[in-house]
Design a protein around this motif. Structure first.
Motif, mmCIF file in Angstrom:
data_model
loop_
_atom_site.group_PDB
_atom_site.id
_atom_site.type_symbol
_atom_site.label_atom_id
_atom_site.label_comp_id
_atom_site.label_asym_id
_atom_site.label_seq_id
_atom_site.Cartn_x
_atom_site.Cartn_y
_atom_site.Cartn_z
ATOM 1 N N GLU A 4 11.762 0.604 -50.681
ATOM 2 C CA GLU A 4 11.472 -0.695 -50.894
ATOM 3 C C GLU A 4 10.243 -1.253 -49.946
ATOM 4 N N LYS A 5 10.132 -0.714 -48.854
ATOM 5 C CA LYS A 5 9.353 -1.014 -47.840
ATOM 6 C C LYS A 5 8.080 -0.179 -47.631
ATOM 7 N N SER A 6 7.921 0.714 -48.684
ATOM 8 C CA SER A 6 6.595 1.600 -48.750
ATOM 9 C C SER A 6 5.289 0.803 -49.027
ATOM 10 N N GLY A 7 4.379 1.244 -48.034
ATOM 11 C CA GLY A 7 3.008 0.268 -47.998
ATOM 12 C C GLY A 7 2.388 0.648 -49.507
ATOM 13 N N LYS A 8 2.448 1.669 -50.138
ATOM 14 C CA LYS A 8 1.655 1.906 -51.248
ATOM 15 C C LYS A 8 2.677 1.509 -52.562
ATOM 16 N N GLY A 9 3.810 1.068 -52.408
ATOM 17 C CA GLY A 9 4.661 0.429 -53.467
ATOM 18 C C GLY A 9 5.793 1.523 -53.846
ATOM 19 N N PRO A 10 6.950 1.130 -54.456
ATOM 20 C CA PRO A 10 7.826 1.869 -54.740
ATOM 21 C C PRO A 10 7.655 3.021 -55.638
ATOM 22 N N MET A 11 6.817 2.864 -56.402
ATOM 23 C CA MET A 11 6.478 4.002 -57.368
ATOM 24 C C MET A 11 5.781 5.216 -56.881
ATOM 25 N N ALA A 12 4.803 4.964 -55.742
ATOM 26 C CA ALA A 12 4.249 5.990 -55.103
ATOM 27 C C ALA A 12 5.209 6.654 -54.390
ATOM 28 N N ALA A 13 6.063 5.948 -53.684
ATOM 29 C CA ALA A 13 7.172 6.333 -52.708
ATOM 30 C C ALA A 13 8.275 7.202 -53.363
ATOM 31 N N ILE A 14 8.626 6.871 -54.709
ATOM 32 C CA ILE A 14 9.345 7.723 -55.545
ATOM 33 C C ILE A 14 8.849 9.118 -55.753
ATOM 34 N N GLY A 15 7.501 9.135 -56.185
ATOM 35 C CA GLY A 15 6.453 10.292 -56.102
ATOM 36 C C GLY A 15 6.727 11.110 -54.769
ATOM 37 N N PHE A 16 6.573 10.499 -53.844
ATOM 38 C CA PHE A 16 6.737 11.147 -52.551
ATOM 39 C C PHE A 16 8.159 12.015 -52.264
ATOM 40 N N VAL A 17 9.253 10.884 -52.607
ATOM 41 C CA VAL A 17 10.390 11.524 -52.462
ATOM 42 C C VAL A 17 10.799 12.983 -53.479
ATOM 43 N N VAL A 18 10.347 12.764 -54.448
ATOM 44 C CA VAL A 18 10.236 13.807 -55.564
ATOM 45 C C VAL A 18 9.794 14.977 -55.033
ATOM 46 N N LEU A 19 8.380 14.736 -54.385
ATOM 47 C CA LEU A 19 7.744 15.736 -53.881
ATOM 48 C C LEU A 19 8.355 16.590 -52.856
ATOM 49 N N MET A 20 9.097 15.869 -51.971
ATOM 50 C CA MET A 20 9.765 16.275 -50.816
ATOM 51 C C MET A 20 11.039 17.091 -51.329
ATOM 52 N N ILE A 21 11.637 16.607 -52.374
ATOM 53 C CA ILE A 21 12.826 17.164 -52.853
ATOM 54 C C ILE A 21 12.392 18.608 -53.503
ATOM 55 N N SER A 22 11.315 18.588 -54.182
ATOM 56 C CA SER A 22 10.601 19.926 -54.756
ATOM 57 C C SER A 22 10.258 20.997 -53.581
ATOM 58 N N PHE A 23 9.714 20.559 -52.634
ATOM 59 C CA PHE A 23 9.583 21.464 -51.482
ATOM 60 C C PHE A 23 10.881 21.855 -50.839
ATOM 61 N N PHE A 24 11.995 21.114 -50.804
ATOM 62 C CA PHE A 24 13.324 21.600 -50.480
ATOM 63 C C PHE A 24 13.773 22.370 -51.014
ATOM 64 N N ILE A 25 13.802 22.351 -52.480
ATOM 65 C CA ILE A 25 14.327 23.207 -53.394
ATOM 66 C C ILE A 25 13.408 24.730 -53.369
ATOM 67 N N ARG A 26 12.367 24.597 -53.192
ATOM 68 C CA ARG A 26 11.653 25.683 -53.143
ATOM 69 C C ARG A 26 11.796 26.464 -51.878
ATOM 70 N N TYR A 27 11.845 25.928 -50.828
ATOM 71 C CA TYR A 27 12.321 26.577 -49.437
ATOM 72 C C TYR A 27 13.480 27.110 -49.614
ATOM 73 N N ASN A 28 14.551 26.194 -49.988
ATOM 74 C CA ASN A 28 15.996 27.090 -50.208
ATOM 75 C C ASN A 28 16.055 28.173 -51.266
ATOM 76 N N HIS A 29 15.002 28.021 -52.389
ATOM 77 C CA HIS A 29 15.091 29.097 -53.240
ATOM 78 C C HIS A 29 14.480 30.181 -52.803
ATOM 79 N N ALA A 30 13.312 30.190 -51.789
ATOM 80 C CA ALA A 30 12.653 31.395 -51.275
ATOM 81 C C ALA A 30 13.626 32.037 -50.165
ATOM 82 N N HIS A 31 14.234 31.389 -49.372
ATOM 83 C CA HIS A 31 15.189 31.437 -48.336
ATOM 84 C C HIS A 31 16.585 31.384 -48.521
ATOM 85 N N PRO A 32 17.272 32.294 -49.370
ATOM 86 C CA PRO A 32 18.689 32.002 -49.751
ATOM 87 C C PRO A 32 19.539 32.329 -48.673
#
Length: 168
Positions: free
Chosen positions: A140-168
């Protein structure tokens, strides 16, 4: 399969975060305002039960707060209690097992009381309401707007999944 999903998530996040740069201002505003209102509502709904939980904790002090304090004191001072018991053992060899049994009985009763009244409430607060509140506040409070913030959250989740997949 996981790599394909990670690439898709990163492409979606790039589109959402890139919308801030490539989408016309009126269109971006018409998308971000409803999203901002939606996340404000999510945040308010997730914060709504907090006063009820605090009221529950304070009204049932003997069953909630006091066992929680006892468990906290036990966890903090366990090392010192252990050293004390071993020190007493040299003078009274029969006393440490009795003290340990008494301490374990009191600790078990406190944990049982806590699990019945506190842990169920804490699970809801810590693992459900708090993360939802935090993420919705960020979106809600993101300076670039919620749509860009959702993109950032999705990107962070993808990094988390990639890290967990690479290091089981």
């Amino acid at each position: 399969m996981i790599e394909k999903n990670i690439i898709i998530m990163q492409a979606v996040s790039a589109i959402l975060m890139g919308s801030d740069y490539f989408m016309p201002e009126p269109l971006r505003k018409s998308i971000n305002e409803p999203l901002r209102e939606y996340f404000l509502g999510v945040k308010e709904r997730s914060l709504k039960p907090f006063p009820d939980y605090w009221k529950f904790f304070w009204e049932n002090k003997k069953k909630t707060i006091y066992p929680l304090i006892f468990v906290f004191i036990t966890a903090v001072f366990f090392k010192y209690i252990q050293e004390l018991i071993y020190g007493i053992f040299s003078y009274f060899p029969w006393l440490p097992p009795v003290l340990i049994l008494f301490w374990l009985a009191a600790f078990s009763i406190s944990v049982a009381l806590m699990s019945n009244y506190v842990i169920n409430q804490l699970i809801v607060l810590i693992f459900l309401a708090a993360p939802i509140t935090g993420v919705s506040f960020f979106l809600e409070k993101s300076g670039k707007g919620p749509m860009a913030a959702i993109g950032f959250v999705v990107l962070m989740i993808s990094f988390f999944i990639r890290y967990n997949h690479a290091h089981p």
